[in-house]
Design a protein around this motif. Structure first.
Motif, PDB file in Angstrom:
ATOM      1  N   VAL A   7       0.838  -1.202   0.000  1.00  0.00           N
ATOM      2  CA  VAL A   7       0.000   0.000   0.000  1.00  0.00           C
ATOM      3  C   VAL A   7       0.875   1.256   0.000  1.00  0.00           C
ATOM      4  CG1 VAL A   7      -1.677   1.317   1.348  1.00  0.00           C
ATOM      5  CG2 VAL A   7      -1.913  -1.157   1.152  1.00  0.00           C
ATOM      6  N   SER A  18      -8.824  -7.997  -3.280  1.00  0.00           N
ATOM      7  CA  SER A  18      -8.482  -7.743  -1.881  1.00  0.00           C
ATOM      8  C   SER A  18      -9.622  -7.057  -1.139  1.00  0.00           C
ATOM      9  CB  SER A  18      -7.253  -6.819  -1.841  1.00  0.00           C
ATOM     10  OG  SER A  18      -7.057  -6.314  -0.549  1.00  0.00           O
ATOM     11  N   THR A  45      -9.234  -4.737   0.673  1.00  0.00           N
ATOM     12  CA  THR A  45      -8.900  -3.318   0.728  1.00  0.00           C
ATOM     13  C   THR A  45      -9.849  -2.501  -0.166  1.00  0.00           C
ATOM     14  OG1 THR A  45      -6.999  -1.825   0.792  1.00  0.00           O
ATOM     15  CG2 THR A  45      -7.175  -3.215  -1.134  1.00  0.00           C
ATOM     16  N   ASN A  49      -7.139 -11.253   5.335  1.00  0.00           N
ATOM     17  CA  ASN A  49      -5.720 -11.194   5.725  1.00  0.00           C
ATOM     18  C   ASN A  49      -5.102 -12.591   5.743  1.00  0.00           C
ATOM     19  OD1 ASN A  49      -7.137  -8.769   6.787  1.00  0.00           O
ATOM     20  ND2 ASN A  49      -5.102  -8.194   7.426  1.00  0.00           N
ATOM     21  N   SER A  65       5.475  -4.944   6.710  1.00  0.00           N
ATOM     22  CA  SER A  65       4.472  -3.913   7.015  1.00  0.00           C
ATOM     23  C   SER A  65       3.227  -4.540   7.614  1.00  0.00           C
ATOM     24  CB  SER A  65       4.141  -3.094   5.770  1.00  0.00           C
ATOM     25  OG  SER A  65       3.821  -3.951   4.719  1.00  0.00           O
ATOM     26  N   ASN A  66       3.082  -5.853   7.508  1.00  0.00           N
ATOM     27  CA  ASN A  66       1.888  -6.515   8.039  1.00  0.00           C
ATOM     28  C   ASN A  66       2.146  -7.118   9.414  1.00  0.00           C
ATOM     29  OD1 ASN A  66       1.543  -7.284   4.707  1.00  0.00           O
ATOM     30  ND2 ASN A  66      -0.013  -6.115   5.768  1.00  0.00           N
ATOM     31  N   LEU A  67       1.063  -7.300  10.143  1.00  0.00           N
ATOM     32  CA  LEU A  67       1.164  -7.689  11.556  1.00  0.00           C
ATOM     33  C   LEU A  67       1.842  -9.047  11.784  1.00  0.00           C
ATOM     34  CD1 LEU A  67       0.383  -7.002  14.506  1.00  0.00           C
ATOM     35  CD2 LEU A  67      -1.716  -8.301  14.124  1.00  0.00           C
ATOM     36  N   ASN A  81       5.384  -2.679  17.165  1.00  0.00           N
ATOM     37  CA  ASN A  81       4.666  -1.404  17.325  1.00  0.00           C
ATOM     38  C   ASN A  81       3.184  -1.690  17.137  1.00  0.00           C
ATOM     39  OD1 ASN A  81       7.072   0.344  17.336  1.00  0.00           O
ATOM     40  ND2 ASN A  81       7.285  -0.382  15.220  1.00  0.00           N
ATOM     41  N   VAL A  82       2.391  -1.396  18.151  1.00  0.00           N
ATOM     42  CA  VAL A  82       0.935  -1.558  18.001  1.00  0.00           C
ATOM     43  C   VAL A  82       0.383  -0.208  17.548  1.00  0.00           C
ATOM     44  CG1 VAL A  82      -1.239  -2.057  19.195  1.00  0.00           C
ATOM     45  CG2 VAL A  82       0.826  -3.375  19.748  1.00  0.00           C
ATOM     46  N   PHE A  83      -0.210  -0.210  16.345  1.00  0.00           N
ATOM     47  CA  PHE A  83      -0.652   1.059  15.764  1.00  0.00           C
ATOM     48  C   PHE A  83      -2.014   1.487  16.312  1.00  0.00           C
ATOM     49  CE2 PHE A  83       2.017  -0.423  11.955  1.00  0.00           C
ATOM     50  CZ  PHE A  83       3.148   0.245  12.419  1.00  0.00           C
ATOM     51  N   GLY A 128      -6.737  -2.555  16.489  1.00  0.00           N
ATOM     52  CA  GLY A 128      -7.432  -2.828  15.223  1.00  0.00           C
ATOM     53  C   GLY A 128      -7.860  -4.285  15.097  1.00  0.00           C
ATOM     54  N   ARG A 157      -9.049  -7.434  12.575  1.00  0.00           N
ATOM     55  CA  ARG A 157      -8.988  -7.919  11.192  1.00  0.00           C
ATOM     56  C   ARG A 157      -9.410  -9.378  11.115  1.00  0.00           C
ATOM     57  NH1 ARG A 157      -8.276  -3.336  11.011  1.00  0.00           N
ATOM     58  NH2 ARG A 157      -6.755  -2.094   9.852  1.00  0.00           N
ATOM     59  N   TYR A 171      -8.215 -12.772   9.920  1.00  0.00           N
ATOM     60  CA  TYR A 171      -7.008 -13.509   9.526  1.00  0.00           C
ATOM     61  C   TYR A 171      -7.393 -14.903   9.053  1.00  0.00           C
ATOM     62  CZ  TYR A 171      -4.837  -9.659  11.944  1.00  0.00           C
ATOM     63  OH  TYR A 171      -4.464  -8.391  12.323  1.00  0.00           O
ATOM     64  N   VAL A 215      -5.461  -6.781  17.547  1.00  0.00           N
ATOM     65  CA  VAL A 215      -3.997  -6.948  17.627  1.00  0.00           C
ATOM     66  C   VAL A 215      -3.621  -7.575  18.977  1.00  0.00           C
ATOM     67  CG1 VAL A 215      -1.782  -5.727  17.636  1.00  0.00           C
ATOM     68  CG2 VAL A 215      -3.578  -5.019  16.047  1.00  0.00           C
ATOM     69  N   ARG A 259      -1.808   4.127  12.369  1.00  0.00           N
ATOM     70  CA  ARG A 259      -1.136   4.138  11.065  1.00  0.00           C
ATOM     71  C   ARG A 259      -2.060   4.807  10.049  1.00  0.00           C
ATOM     72  NH1 ARG A 259       0.363  -1.676   8.479  1.00  0.00           N
ATOM     73  NH2 ARG A 259      -1.901  -1.879   8.602  1.00  0.00           N
ATOM     74  N   ASP A 267      -5.342   3.277   8.119  1.00  0.00           N
ATOM     75  CA  ASP A 267      -5.926   2.140   8.844  1.00  0.00           C
ATOM     76  C   ASP A 267      -7.407   2.366   9.134  1.00  0.00           C
ATOM     77  OD1 ASP A 267      -4.228   0.038   9.083  1.00  0.00           O
ATOM     78  OD2 ASP A 267      -3.360   0.639  11.006  1.00  0.00           O
TER      79      ASP A 267
HETATM   80  C1  UD1 Z   1      -2.828  -3.961   5.128  1.00  0.00           C
HETATM   81  C2  UD1 Z   1      -3.112  -2.882   4.131  1.00  0.00           C
HETATM   82  C3  UD1 Z   1      -4.172  -3.407   3.159  1.00  0.00           C
HETATM   83  C4  UD1 Z   1      -3.666  -4.690   2.471  1.00  0.00           C
HETATM   84  C5  UD1 Z   1      -3.276  -5.710   3.541  1.00  0.00           C
HETATM   85  C6  UD1 Z   1      -2.657  -6.950   2.957  1.00  0.00           C
HETATM   86  C7  UD1 Z   1      -2.663  -0.705   5.118  1.00  0.00           C
HETATM   87  C8  UD1 Z   1      -3.268   0.530   5.702  1.00  0.00           C
HETATM   88  N1  UD1 Z   1      -3.543  -1.678   4.805  1.00  0.00           N
HETATM   89  O1  UD1 Z   1      -4.038  -4.329   5.712  1.00  0.00           O
HETATM   90  O2  UD1 Z   1      -4.502  -2.442   2.192  1.00  0.00           O
HETATM   91  O3  UD1 Z   1      -4.661  -5.231   1.644  1.00  0.00           O
HETATM   92  O4  UD1 Z   1      -2.342  -5.114   4.465  1.00  0.00           O
HETATM   93  O5  UD1 Z   1      -1.411  -6.689   2.400  1.00  0.00           O
HETATM   94  O6  UD1 Z   1      -1.462  -0.792   4.925  1.00  0.00           O
HETATM   95  N2  UD1 Z   1      -0.519  -3.571  12.962  1.00  0.00           N
HETATM   96  C9  UD1 Z   1       0.201  -3.192  14.076  1.00  0.00           C
HETATM   97  N3  UD1 Z   1       1.557  -3.237  13.987  1.00  0.00           N
HETATM   98  C10 UD1 Z   1       2.230  -3.624  12.861  1.00  0.00           C
HETATM   99  C11 UD1 Z   1       1.476  -4.012  11.733  1.00  0.00           C
HETATM  100  C12 UD1 Z   1       0.093  -3.956  11.819  1.00  0.00           C
HETATM  101  O7  UD1 Z   1      -0.358  -2.831  15.108  1.00  0.00           O
HETATM  102  O8  UD1 Z   1       3.472  -3.616  12.832  1.00  0.00           O
HETATM  103  C13 UD1 Z   1      -1.999  -3.562  13.070  1.00  0.00           C
HETATM  104  C14 UD1 Z   1      -2.681  -2.677  12.026  1.00  0.00           C
HETATM  105  O9  UD1 Z   1      -2.829  -1.376  12.513  1.00  0.00           O
HETATM  106  C15 UD1 Z   1      -4.013  -3.421  11.861  1.00  0.00           C
HETATM  107  C16 UD1 Z   1      -3.647  -4.888  12.085  1.00  0.00           C
HETATM  108  O10 UD1 Z   1      -2.420  -4.878  12.819  1.00  0.00           O
HETATM  109  O11 UD1 Z   1      -4.923  -3.046  12.858  1.00  0.00           O
HETATM  110  C17 UD1 Z   1      -3.430  -5.659  10.777  1.00  0.00           C
HETATM  111  O12 UD1 Z   1      -2.503  -4.937   9.975  1.00  0.00           O
HETATM  112  P1  UD1 Z   1      -1.939  -5.539   8.584  1.00  0.00           P
HETATM  113  O13 UD1 Z   1      -1.425  -6.901   8.829  1.00  0.00           O
HETATM  114  O14 UD1 Z   1      -1.009  -4.541   8.014  1.00  0.00           O
HETATM  115  O15 UD1 Z   1      -3.226  -5.722   7.670  1.00  0.00           O
HETATM  116  P2  UD1 Z   1      -4.322  -4.639   7.202  1.00  0.00           P
HETATM  117  O16 UD1 Z   1      -4.232  -3.381   7.989  1.00  0.00           O
HETATM  118  O17 UD1 Z   1      -5.632  -5.332   7.197  1.00  0.00           O
END
Ligand code: UD1
Ligand code: NAD
Length: 349
Positions: A96, A134, A136, A189, A208-210, A226-228, A239, A241, A243, A280, A303, A306
């Motif tokens: 993204v 997606s 998204t 996810n 970049s993903n959790l 880091n919890v966003f 947040g 999601r 999974y 999270v 973030r 989000d």
């Molecule tokens: C993200 C993308 C989304 C994409 C998806 C799959 C953004 C804003 N959204 O979605 O468009 O389709 O990935 O690639 O980038 N979190 C943390 N700490 C972290 C990482 C994430 O707290 O280091 C939190 C996020 O704020 C969210 C949750 O974990 O609440 C899931 O995050 P993530 O895995 O990045 O997925 P999406 O936000 O659903």
């Protein structure tokens, strides 16, 4: 049956490849390896050969934007008397943040690349395609769980390219409604790894993903998570999601191929998720419980881009594809950790 899988070396593609090969499909993978390692192919091949005698796999290192190459892949298959009967199209760019910095690059690869592919399919009379869309594209959801008829309103260029491709597919279907068989699968996810621990998610650079981030904290590659945001409108402020285990998602593709081949023609958008939302903090707790490894974290600000909550209504997938997710959050954590523990540096040995 011969299938062309674009992006077959990536996170999702590698798991689908393994499953297709184990089920005896004849597979051609087209991948430019721009976001994947050639090592994954060696791992898949050796795993399939150990489990079953035959591994009908052909690898093409190339770009979906290369029209001549695409044409050659289809023609060569016809010459082999194994015409490509269906395409699973995953190749594309997905970050993204990168899409905000480089929108034209995303439109070029995702949209122009898909246009190329569809034209080549049409020319070579291959009319069945499963596309990786997606969640998204739903943007900020008005209602939960999200159904496929929820409005589409992406908030970043990545999501916009997915919507454009879905519109391209819809237009193509409507141009001759007795011809095309199309499923656009809207993933929520996808996380976890193959239970063997041999293949899994291997992001380049800082994840970049959790889930990959948590796994790398557990493996000691990163100090803390880091919890966003802990001030979202959710049960515990973090947040939420949906999974879905990568093997459940992969099985959804086999179900989609079965569905397409049973139809004269069709066009469907279908959510693939678990149908459940986890925060999270719930994920951190479950990961610690399942693996026995502590995940230190700090609370950061929200973030950009989000949303508070996002999870799927998966009744359409259940009804139409006769598919449903079988694996628990615990299996997601265990399998993801098994992969990370066995391959702390991913595919680069
Ligand atoms: C993200 C993308 C989304 C994409 C998806 C799959 C953004 C804003 N959204 O979605 O468009 O389709 O990935 O690639 O980038 N979190 C943390 N700490 C972290 C990482 C994430 O707290 O280091 C939190 C996020 O704020 C969210 C949750 O974990 O609440 C899931 O995050 P993530 O895995 O990045 O997925 P999406 O936000 O659903
Ligand atoms: P990935 O980056 O791991 O896999 C994509 C693969 O496509 C990579 O192997 C990459 O090398 C290849 N590729 C990229 N551009 C190419 C090009 N021009 N020509 C040929 N190959 C190219 O990503 P993934 O997580 O496996 O995602 C696969 C698909 O699913 C993507 O289209 C993505 O947008 C979509 N998707 C992913 C998620 C997710 O959370 N992972 C969620 C929703 C949708």
């Amino acid at each position: 049956m011969r299938i062309l899988l674009t992006g077959g070396a990536g996170f999702i593609g590698s798991h689908i490849s393994l499953l297709l090969l184990q089920k005896g499909f004849d597979l051609v993978i087209l991948d430019s390896f721009v976001n994947s390692s050639t090592n994954v192919i060696k791992v898949i091949t050796s795993y399939v050969e150990k489990k079953s005698s035959k591994c009908n796999l052909k690898i093409i290192n190339g770009d979906i934007r290369d029209r001549n190459l695409l044409e050659k892949i289809f023609i060569d298959s016809i010459k082999d008397s194994k015409p490509i009967q269906a395409v699973i199209h995953l190749a594309g760019l997905k970050s993204v943040a990168d899409s905000v910095l480089n929108p034209l690059g995303f439109w070029d690869v995702n949209v122009c690349g898909t246009n190329n592919l569809l034209e080549t399919m049409s020319k070579n009379e291959c009319y069945s395609i499963v596309f990786s869309s997606s969640a998204t594209i739903y943007g900020l959801p008005d209602s939960l769980p999200i159904r496929e008829d929820h409005k589409v309103s992406p908030i970043n260029p990545y999501g916009e390219t997915k919507v454009a491709i879905e519109k391209m597919l819809e237009g193509l279907y409507k141009s001759n409604i007795n011809l095309w068989r199309i499923c656009s699968l809207r993933y929520f996810n996808p996380v976890g790894a193959h239970p063997s621990g041999l293949i899994g998610e291997d992001p380049i650079g800082i994840p970049s993903n959790l889930f990959p981030y948590i796994s790398q904290v557990a493996a000691g590659r990163r100090e803390f998570l880091n919890v966003f945001g802990d001030d979202w409108d959710t049960n515990d402020g973090s947040g939420v999601r949906d999974y879905i285990h990568i093997m459940d998602l992969s099985e959804g593709h086999i179900a989609a191929i079965d569905y397409l081949t049973s139809k004269e023609s069709c066009f469907e958008f279908i959510n693939l998720g678990s149908g459940k939302g986890y925060s999270v903090f719930e994920i951190i707790n479950q990961f610690e419980l399942s693996t026995g490894v502590q995940i230190p974290f700090i609370i950061k600000g929200r973030r950009v881009g989000d949303i508070a909550k996002c999870y799927a209504d998966i009744s359409k997938a259940k009804n139409l594809l006769n598919w449903f997710p079988k694996r628990s959050l615990e299996e997601i954590c265990l399998d993801g950790w098994n992969w990370q523990k066995n391959n702390p540096n991913g595919y680069i040995l």
